[in-house]
Scaffold this active site. Structure first.
Site, PDB file in Angstrom:
ATOM      1  N   ASP A 203      -2.168   7.966  -3.680  1.00 36.40           N
ATOM      2  CA  ASP A 203      -1.629   7.347  -4.882  1.00 36.40           C
ATOM      3  C   ASP A 203      -0.959   6.004  -4.620  1.00 36.40           C
ATOM      4  OD1 ASP A 203      -2.536   9.418  -6.380  1.00 36.40           O
ATOM      5  OD2 ASP A 203      -0.586  10.378  -6.710  1.00 36.40           O
ATOM      6  N   GLY A 204      -0.442   5.807  -3.405  1.00 36.01           N
ATOM      7  CA  GLY A 204       0.132   4.512  -3.070  1.00 36.01           C
ATOM      8  C   GLY A 204      -0.915   3.413  -3.133  1.00 36.01           C
ATOM      9  N   HIS A 205      -2.104   3.677  -2.569  1.00 41.07           N
ATOM     10  CA  HIS A 205      -3.187   2.706  -2.656  1.00 41.07           C
ATOM     11  C   HIS A 205      -3.624   2.498  -4.103  1.00 41.07           C
ATOM     12  CE1 HIS A 205      -3.853   4.346   1.533  1.00 41.07           C
ATOM     13  NE2 HIS A 205      -3.774   3.055   1.782  1.00 41.07           N
TER      14      HIS A 205
ATOM     15  N   GLY B 251       1.772  -2.874  -0.280  1.00 37.06           N
ATOM     16  CA  GLY B 251       2.816  -1.957  -0.714  1.00 37.06           C
ATOM     17  C   GLY B 251       4.131  -2.215  -0.001  1.00 37.06           C
TER      18      GLY B 251
ATOM     19  N   GLN C  66       5.256  -5.534   7.447  1.00 36.45           N
ATOM     20  CA  GLN C  66       3.923  -6.095   7.241  1.00 36.45           C
ATOM     21  C   GLN C  66       3.923  -7.066   6.067  1.00 36.45           C
ATOM     22  OE1 GLN C  66      -0.002  -3.798   7.426  1.00 36.45           O
ATOM     23  NE2 GLN C  66       0.415  -3.796   5.233  1.00 36.45           N
TER      24      GLN C  66
ATOM     25  N   ARG D 152       4.448   8.201   0.110  1.00 32.93           N
ATOM     26  CA  ARG D 152       3.039   8.528   0.298  1.00 32.93           C
ATOM     27  C   ARG D 152       2.487   7.778   1.502  1.00 32.93           C
ATOM     28  NH1 ARG D 152       0.557  10.633  -4.556  1.00 32.93           N
ATOM     29  NH2 ARG D 152       2.098  12.140  -5.306  1.00 32.93           N
ATOM     30  N   SER D 153       1.739   8.485   2.333  1.00 29.41           N
ATOM     31  CA  SER D 153       1.155   7.895   3.534  1.00 29.41           C
ATOM     32  C   SER D 153      -0.103   8.671   3.901  1.00 29.41           C
ATOM     33  CB  SER D 153       2.151   7.946   4.700  1.00 29.41           C
ATOM     34  OG  SER D 153       1.514   7.598   5.922  1.00 29.41           O
ATOM     35  N   SER D 154      -1.077   7.951   4.458  1.00 32.34           N
ATOM     36  CA  SER D 154      -2.291   8.621   4.926  1.00 32.34           C
ATOM     37  C   SER D 154      -1.987   9.597   6.053  1.00 32.34           C
ATOM     38  CB  SER D 154      -3.308   7.577   5.399  1.00 32.34           C
ATOM     39  OG  SER D 154      -3.651   6.710   4.357  1.00 32.34           O
ATOM     40  N   ARG D 155      -0.861   9.395   6.748  1.00 30.17           N
ATOM     41  CA  ARG D 155      -0.515  10.273   7.864  1.00 30.17           C
ATOM     42  C   ARG D 155       0.184  11.557   7.420  1.00 30.17           C
ATOM     43  NH1 ARG D 155      -0.052   5.070  10.370  1.00 30.17           N
ATOM     44  NH2 ARG D 155      -1.324   4.980  12.271  1.00 30.17           N
TER      45      ARG D 155
END
Length: 285
Positions: free
Chosen positions: A38-40, A151, A157, A188-191
């Site tokens: 959801d962050g993306h 984000g 970054q 939210r994170s992919s990890r």
């Protein structure tokens, strides 16, 4: 009768990108490494607000992974990603191979991220931000968008990309979207998918420490650090990597007597999974 939304057009080569986008007058790029959440999607939604044509890049960039990091482990869910992007009306996905972006290896010409890149994430991951800025510069040159979306969760970054855009006079506007969180506050994170149930519960302490820091901000930096530490010490599954408070304008640690806007940074390992988060506060009320 319900119809399935059309998937984005997948472009795999630089030539295909330049041909497909040749007539685009309003273009936004959302750089990702895939495994979308959801962050993306919040980035994509903002991209659709600022531009007519949206390109999402999906590329797991080897330059930003150091020795012993999780390049091979990084989740790859390309087909699911395309289905998600279809629901948001994304026009194109640029999904190059490493050989397409880096045809001659080892690469000789890179972007140097400067002194800030050696702090915090850069200290834990040497060379990481050189790899990030190099691939972002390449993507901006290939896609040539008016807007690029990032984000706030990746605050360092964001700072370094924005500084690169300014320093190199790149003709693009950096749009920053607020961190998207789970109901319990975890960013939210992919990890996150690597956390088991016990680790997932423990990971909430990162956002709780940031909340404690924010609630103590009017009393100054010492109170911010003490409040966060008191929360973190209560969770044995979490190993702190760093906790820092920086000036947004320089990304350097604040002085003891600093008053004004600041960003609180946190990175920690929860089990074997490394997570980061941050919160913007105002020190001294």
């Amino acid at each position: 009768m319900n119809s399935t939304p059309a998937r984005p057009v997948v472009l795999e080569t630089i030539a295909e990108v330049r041909d497909a986008l040749a007539g685009a007058s309003s273009l936004a790029l959302v750089p990702t490494m895939g495994a979308l959440h959801d962050g993306h999607l919040a980035l994509v939604e903002r991209a659709r607000e600022v531009a007519e044509t949206v390109v999402v890049s999906i590329f797991v960039n080897p330059l930003q992974f150091g020795e012993g990091e999780d390049l091979d482990k990084y989740p790859r869910t390309f087909e699911d990603d395309l289905d998600l992007l279809a629901t948001l009306g994304v026009n194109y996905v640029f999904a190059p191979t490493a050989a397409e972006l880096y045809p001659t290896t080892p690469i000789q010409t890179t972007v140097r991220a400067g002194g800030v890149a050696t702090l915090f994430e850069g200290r834990s991951r040497p060379g990481h931000f050189d790899g990030v800025l190099t691939v972002v510069a390449k993507l901006l040159n290939i896609v040539r968008p008016q807007f690029v979306l990032f984000g706030q969760k990746d605050a360092q970054q964001v700072f370094l990309v924005s500084r690169m855009v300014t320093d190199l006079n790149l003709p693009v506007t950096v749009e920053v979207v607020e961190t998207v969180r789970e109901d319990d506050g975890l960013a939210r994170s992919s990890r996150n998918r690597f956390l088991d149930d016990r680790e997932r519960r423990a990971a909430r302490v990162l956002s709780q420490a940031l909340e404690a820091a924010e609630s103590s901000a009017d009393r100054g930096i010492d109170s911010v650090i003490a409040a966060a530490q008191s929360v973190l010490m209560g969770e044995p599954l979490v190993t702190l990597d760093y906790f820092a408070v920086v000036k947004p304008s320089t990304f350097q640690p604040v002085d003891d007597d600093y008053r004004g806007p600041a960003t609180v940074l946190i990175a920690a390992r929860v089990g074997e999974t490394r997570l980061i988060d941050n919160e913007r506060i105002r020190l001294g009320g």
